[in-house]
Design an enzyme around this catalytic site. Structure first.
Site, PDB file in Angstrom:
ATOM      1  N   CYS A   2      22.715 -18.663  39.638  1.00 33.78           N
ATOM      2  CA  CYS A   2      23.339 -17.761  40.590  1.00 33.78           C
ATOM      3  C   CYS A   2      24.841 -17.983  40.572  1.00 33.78           C
ATOM      4  O   CYS A   2      25.316 -19.111  40.550  1.00 33.78           O
ATOM      5  CB  CYS A   2      22.848 -17.936  42.027  1.00 33.78           C
ATOM      6  SG  CYS A   2      21.102 -17.661  42.233  1.00 33.78           S
ATOM      7  N   ARG A  27      25.285 -17.156  34.701  1.00 30.81           N
ATOM      8  CA  ARG A  27      24.581 -18.061  35.615  1.00 30.81           C
ATOM      9  C   ARG A  27      23.281 -17.450  36.145  1.00 30.81           C
ATOM     10  O   ARG A  27      22.504 -18.123  36.835  1.00 30.81           O
ATOM     11  CB  ARG A  27      25.477 -18.413  36.802  1.00 30.81           C
ATOM     12  CG  ARG A  27      26.745 -19.126  36.404  1.00 30.81           C
ATOM     13  CD  ARG A  27      27.599 -19.379  37.619  1.00 30.81           C
ATOM     14  NE  ARG A  27      26.980 -20.351  38.492  1.00 30.81           N
ATOM     15  CZ  ARG A  27      27.146 -21.659  38.411  1.00 30.81           C
ATOM     16  NH1 ARG A  27      27.947 -22.146  37.485  1.00 30.81           N
ATOM     17  NH2 ARG A  27      26.542 -22.486  39.226  1.00 30.81           N
ATOM     18  N   TRP A  75      19.759 -15.505  39.974  1.00 31.77           N
ATOM     19  CA  TRP A  75      18.638 -16.006  39.172  1.00 31.77           C
ATOM     20  C   TRP A  75      17.584 -16.369  40.205  1.00 31.77           C
ATOM     21  O   TRP A  75      17.754 -17.328  40.949  1.00 31.77           O
ATOM     22  CB  TRP A  75      19.083 -17.214  38.355  1.00 31.77           C
ATOM     23  CG  TRP A  75      18.063 -17.700  37.376  1.00 31.77           C
ATOM     24  CD1 TRP A  75      17.948 -17.315  36.079  1.00 31.77           C
ATOM     25  CD2 TRP A  75      17.040 -18.680  37.599  1.00 31.77           C
ATOM     26  NE1 TRP A  75      16.905 -17.988  35.481  1.00 31.77           N
ATOM     27  CE2 TRP A  75      16.325 -18.836  36.384  1.00 31.77           C
ATOM     28  CE3 TRP A  75      16.645 -19.448  38.696  1.00 31.77           C
ATOM     29  CZ2 TRP A  75      15.259 -19.711  36.241  1.00 31.77           C
ATOM     30  CZ3 TRP A  75      15.569 -20.322  38.558  1.00 31.77           C
ATOM     31  CH2 TRP A  75      14.892 -20.442  37.334  1.00 31.77           C
ATOM     32  N   ASN A 101      23.661 -19.922  46.508  1.00 27.02           N
ATOM     33  CA  ASN A 101      23.160 -20.481  45.250  1.00 27.02           C
ATOM     34  C   ASN A 101      22.487 -21.799  45.603  1.00 27.02           C
ATOM     35  O   ASN A 101      23.129 -22.676  46.184  1.00 27.02           O
ATOM     36  CB  ASN A 101      24.356 -20.702  44.304  1.00 27.02           C
ATOM     37  CG  ASN A 101      23.992 -21.514  43.077  1.00 27.02           C
ATOM     38  OD1 ASN A 101      22.825 -21.581  42.700  1.00 27.02           O
ATOM     39  ND2 ASN A 101      24.981 -22.126  42.450  1.00 27.02           N
ATOM     40  N   GLY A 102      21.204 -21.937  45.287  1.00 32.41           N
ATOM     41  CA  GLY A 102      20.499 -23.182  45.626  1.00 32.41           C
ATOM     42  C   GLY A 102      19.136 -22.871  46.211  1.00 32.41           C
ATOM     43  O   GLY A 102      18.632 -21.755  46.075  1.00 32.41           O
ATOM     44  N   GLU A 486      16.496 -28.456  17.902  1.00 30.22           N
ATOM     45  CA  GLU A 486      17.550 -27.574  18.415  1.00 30.22           C
ATOM     46  C   GLU A 486      17.466 -26.191  17.743  1.00 30.22           C
ATOM     47  O   GLU A 486      17.638 -25.170  18.404  1.00 30.22           O
ATOM     48  CB  GLU A 486      18.919 -28.238  18.198  1.00 30.22           C
ATOM     49  CG  GLU A 486      20.133 -27.412  18.567  1.00 30.22           C
ATOM     50  CD  GLU A 486      20.208 -26.984  20.039  1.00 30.22           C
ATOM     51  OE1 GLU A 486      19.414 -27.470  20.855  1.00 30.22           O
ATOM     52  OE2 GLU A 486      21.054 -26.128  20.341  1.00 30.22           O
ATOM     53  N   LYS A 490      16.929 -22.733  19.779  1.00 32.50           N
ATOM     54  CA  LYS A 490      17.853 -21.589  19.683  1.00 32.50           C
ATOM     55  C   LYS A 490      17.074 -20.317  19.417  1.00 32.50           C
ATOM     56  O   LYS A 490      17.321 -19.289  20.029  1.00 32.50           O
ATOM     57  CB  LYS A 490      18.866 -21.767  18.542  1.00 32.50           C
ATOM     58  CG  LYS A 490      20.021 -22.690  18.728  1.00 32.50           C
ATOM     59  CD  LYS A 490      21.050 -22.281  19.748  1.00 32.50           C
ATOM     60  CE  LYS A 490      20.631 -22.693  21.109  1.00 32.50           C
ATOM     61  NZ  LYS A 490      20.925 -23.925  21.661  1.00 32.50           N
ATOM     62  N   GLU A 493      14.903 -19.233  22.478  1.00 36.71           N
ATOM     63  CA  GLU A 493      15.730 -18.811  23.620  1.00 36.71           C
ATOM     64  C   GLU A 493      16.213 -17.369  23.486  1.00 36.71           C
ATOM     65  O   GLU A 493      16.179 -16.609  24.435  1.00 36.71           O
ATOM     66  CB  GLU A 493      17.007 -19.671  23.684  1.00 36.71           C
ATOM     67  CG  GLU A 493      16.873 -20.994  24.376  1.00 36.71           C
ATOM     68  CD  GLU A 493      18.209 -21.735  24.405  1.00 36.71           C
ATOM     69  OE1 GLU A 493      18.599 -22.152  25.489  1.00 36.71           O
ATOM     70  OE2 GLU A 493      18.860 -21.904  23.347  1.00 36.71           O
ATOM     71  N   HIS A 509      -0.105 -33.898  10.693  1.00 34.78           N
ATOM     72  CA  HIS A 509      -0.961 -34.239  11.834  1.00 34.78           C
ATOM     73  C   HIS A 509      -1.202 -33.042  12.756  1.00 34.78           C
ATOM     74  O   HIS A 509      -1.566 -33.219  13.915  1.00 34.78           O
ATOM     75  CB  HIS A 509      -0.342 -35.394  12.622  1.00 34.78           C
ATOM     76  CG  HIS A 509      -0.214 -36.651  11.814  1.00 34.78           C
ATOM     77  ND1 HIS A 509      -1.296 -37.343  11.340  1.00 34.78           N
ATOM     78  CD2 HIS A 509       0.882 -37.299  11.353  1.00 34.78           C
ATOM     79  CE1 HIS A 509      -0.877 -38.384  10.637  1.00 34.78           C
ATOM     80  NE2 HIS A 509       0.449 -38.380  10.636  1.00 34.78           N
ATOM     81  N   LYS A 608      22.506 -20.309  32.468  1.00 31.76           N
ATOM     82  CA  LYS A 608      23.257 -21.352  31.785  1.00 31.76           C
ATOM     83  C   LYS A 608      23.380 -22.615  32.611  1.00 31.76           C
ATOM     84  O   LYS A 608      23.361 -23.720  32.096  1.00 31.76           O
ATOM     85  CB  LYS A 608      24.651 -20.821  31.440  1.00 31.76           C
ATOM     86  CG  LYS A 608      25.395 -21.789  30.553  1.00 31.76           C
ATOM     87  CD  LYS A 608      26.268 -21.102  29.565  1.00 31.76           C
ATOM     88  CE  LYS A 608      26.798 -22.063  28.551  1.00 31.76           C
ATOM     89  NZ  LYS A 608      25.805 -22.413  27.529  1.00 31.76           N
TER      90      LYS A 608
HETATM   91  C1  G6P Z   1      20.016 -24.486  30.493  1.00 33.02           C
HETATM   92  C2  G6P Z   1      20.824 -23.830  29.392  1.00 33.02           C
HETATM   93  C3  G6P Z   1      20.813 -24.696  28.135  1.00 33.02           C
HETATM   94  C4  G6P Z   1      21.307 -26.095  28.467  1.00 33.02           C
HETATM   95  C5  G6P Z   1      20.517 -26.727  29.616  1.00 33.02           C
HETATM   96  C6  G6P Z   1      21.175 -28.000  30.121  1.00 33.02           C
HETATM   97  O1  G6P Z   1      18.679 -24.485  30.158  1.00 33.02           O
HETATM   98  O2  G6P Z   1      20.312 -22.545  29.110  1.00 33.02           O
HETATM   99  O3  G6P Z   1      21.650 -24.121  27.154  1.00 33.02           O
HETATM  100  O4  G6P Z   1      21.197 -26.896  27.334  1.00 33.02           O
HETATM  101  O5  G6P Z   1      20.471 -25.831  30.733  1.00 33.02           O
HETATM  102  O6  G6P Z   1      22.406 -27.683  30.691  1.00 33.02           O
HETATM  103  P1  G6P Z   1      23.633 -28.665  30.769  1.00 33.02           P
HETATM  104  O7  G6P Z   1      24.724 -27.842  31.392  1.00 33.02           O
HETATM  105  O8  G6P Z   1      23.205 -29.805  31.643  1.00 33.02           O
HETATM  106  O9  G6P Z   1      23.974 -29.103  29.400  1.00 33.02           O
END
Ligand code: G6P
Length: 613
Positions: A2, A27, A75, A101-102, A486, A490, A493, A509, A608
């Site tokens: 948010c 956000r 969000w 937000n929260g 990773e 990606k 996501e 396995h 994010k």
């Molecule tokens: C969210 C984002 C990711 C990020 C993760 C941790 O899931 O979409 O891209 O890696 O949070 O966030 P931070 O700000 O703690 O790295």
């Protein structure tokens, strides 16, 4: 999660709020809303399910005047994303308008008490409960809006960043924080409010970061900063180290692509001032005070979430390999709830791009209570984690707007590599020629990333071939295993294709059962100590007709004969290779997502900055 914006001053608030919301859309983006108030007007509220653009289209046919305003991009936590649950929320009699937000944890208890007093609710949100609680106290106690807010917050359990306006007090904007970030921008007879500095930088570079349990009462030309216990505080004004260009696309179609291409520059910014000109020394100023503790640490625990956790895994390999200190890497969310053993001489390193991730912050609290030294590796300057930790290192990647993390990851790994190399020297674990070689190799990484980025069109061609796949497997060994994780993250996501990262040797396995002619398998197969083993893994995949996309050391001919596609990676020491191998995986995911018509910078359901647990 948010985004919050606010404005009070003598300008029209609407354009400031809407531009601010667009900056904060990363956000959360399931609904958006604003409320505007002028000296002689009733407050207006406009809110819409969808993105800020949907709100704009709706608001433009309405009265959008007013020189005080608050805005929100959501969000969802409580209640599905729709127009009713979108913020702002007004109290029943319209006295208070609140964005939040929260999460208010005791909202159902508070709601019940208000219902007993004949309050009714339009939405399913915890925020509407707050608005009504403030109004109830305001009317019942005949107190000012500021007092009503403070008293209401004393009854609340949970986390909040709040922006509040009161219809009867059109010269006041109130902000309060516990757990969710808020920044105040200080202008000439005007104040700005936002969840982070990105909506503020185009108006002023003077900012005040609100701390937990603080509230600000903003007038047009004055502000009061107080604790939630009503103790007055002196605001600490800081200068923003951010330019407007840092938060714009600068000609790229998406922030993600811009941020992928920024990596040579952002890694240089991570080095800046930390690697000596002769490239012989590494010095991390933020760790000077804790260097003795680091050197004698019995164990290092690395915590993070999402991509930051993947960087942590590479940190484990680096620190154990070079500095020979035992390292454990944990998801912050698991660590905090499982009663972990933490020693006073442990070093806990929390990695976070945003510096606001709720689980990471809570894990820090736990480590601090246990007496460990807690360090942070963060990108957002002034965010909560750097302020909660004993010491740390900023990555200086610059604002990362694309929700899928790219440059934050490579700069985090750069910091971890610098820490590992520096620590190994201090502990006498490497020769000075090995040390100097590693520092020189690290300094060469940006040039090598440029070399990989020059092949962008090749990744687009590959994406065209595989964009309709329904599953992907990513394999790697050693330092390449976290990169495989990773790469898979990606892809899922941003393109919504199911993908799994696996240690290559573990394929037999389980995942091998999935391999057939429809399964693309991305294999990171550099010429390092496990090269022969991974060549065997590639043969095992080919024997089952899987499609192999291999990342190989430039000049490799053996794998070229077996794989369906190969991409050359410039030779580099194994310890640093993850900084290169992740780049093709970022580009591949990006192009696949674009070709599938996905919302690359704002993938569905994600946000994010995850400020809820
Ligand atoms: C969210 C984002 C990711 C990020 C993760 C941790 O899931 O979409 O891209 O890696 O949070 O966030 P931070 O700000 O703690 O790295």
């Amino acid at each position: 999660m948010c985004g919050i914006v606010g404005y009070i001053g003598n300008r029209e608030a609407y354009p400031i709020l809407v531009n601010g919301l667009k900056r904060l859309e990363y956000r959360g983006y399931d609904s958006a809303g604003i409320s505007l108030l002028g000296k002689d007007q009733a407050a207006s509220i406009y809110k819409k399910k969808g993105k800020v653009a949907d709100l704009e289209a709706y608001a433009k046919t309405h009265d959008i005047s007013g020189d005080i305003g608050i805005g929100h991009t959501r969000w969802a936590t409580h209640g599905e994303p729709n127009d009713i649950n979108a913020h702002p929320h007004a109290s029943e009699n319209g006295h208070f308008i609140v964005i939040h937000n929260g999460i208010i944890e005791n909202y159902s208890h508070l709601k019940k008490k208000l219902e007993d007093r004949d309050y009714t609710f339009k939405s399913e949100t915890d925020t509407e409960v707050l608005a009504n609680l403030m109004e109830y106290i305001y009317l019942k106690g005949r107190v000012s809006a500021e007092i009503a807010v403070r008293l209401a917050l004393h009854k609340v359990i949970g986390a909040y960043g709040l922006a509040i306006i009161c219809r009867e007090e059109p010269d006041t904007l109130i902000a309060a924080r516990r757990g969710s970030p808020l920044v105040i921008g200080v202008g000439e007879n005007e104040y700005f409010l936002a969840s982070d500095a990105t909506p503020i930088v185009e108006h002023t570079k003077s900012v005040i970061y609100l701390n937990d349990n603080e509230m600000a009462v903003l007038g047009r030309d004055k502000m009061l900063l107080k604790t939630l216990n009503n103790d007055q505080l002196t605001p600490k004004v800081q200068k923003l180290d951010m330019e407007i260009g840092d938060i714009e696309k600068n000609g790229y179609p998406h922030f993600m692509l811009k941020e992928i291409f920024e990596q040579p520059r952002s890694i240089k910014d991570t080095f800046r001032g930390r690697i000596s000109q002769e490239m012989t020394e590494i010095s991390l100023g933020g760790l000077h005070t804790v260097m003795p503790d680091l050197e004698k640490a019995r164990r290092i625990i690395i915590l993070g979430c999402g991509t930051s956790w993947h960087a942590g895994l590479i940190g484990e390999y680096l620190i154990e390999d070079l500095a020979r200190v035992p390292v454990e890497v944990e998801y912050a969310s698991e660590f905090r709830y499982r009663n972990p053993i933490i020693h006073k001489d442990d070093i806990v390193i929390t990695i976070s791009q945003s510096g606001e991730t709720a689980d990471s912050l809570a894990a820090i609290q736990l480590a601090k209570e246990a007496g460990a030294t807690v360090l942070g590796i963060c990108n957002v300057v002034g965010s909560s984690i750097p302020r909660e930790t004993d010491a740390g290192v900023y990555t200086h990647a610059g604002p990362e707007i694309g929700v899928a993390s790219t440059k934050a990851f490579t700069t985090q790994v750069t910091v971890l590599a610098m820490m590992a190399i520096m620590l190994s020297k201090k502990k006498g674990n490497i020769t000075s020629s090995h040390y100097q070689n590693l520092v020189a190799e690290l300094s060469d990484i940006p040039k090598k990333i440029d070399n990989i980025l020059a092949y962008n069109d090749e990744f687009l061609k590959l994406a065209r071939l595989y964009k309709d796949a329904t599953n992907f497997l990513y394999l790697g060994r050693g330092y390449s295993f976290p990169v495989a994780l990773e790469g898979a993250l990606k892809l899922k996501e941003i393109s919504y294709i199911h993908a799994e990262g696996y240690p290559a040797a573990e394929m037999k396995h389980g995942p091998i059962a999935l391999i057939d002619e429809n399964m693309p398998v991305v294999v990171i197969a550099l010429q390092d100590k496990s090269y022969d083993k991974i060549v065997s893994n590639i043969q095992e995949i080919k024997a089952r007709k899987g499609k192999v996309i291999a990342l190989v050391t430039q000049g490799d001919t053996t794998i070229r004969e077996m794989a369906d596609h190969v991409m050359g990676i410039p030779p580099t020491p194994e310890t640093l290779a993850s900084l290169l191998t992740v780049i093709p995986l970022q580009l591949l995911s990006y192009h696949i997502a674009v070709l599938r018509g996905c919302s690359v910078d704002q993938p569905r359901n994600l946000a994010k900055s995850v400020t809820v647990e």
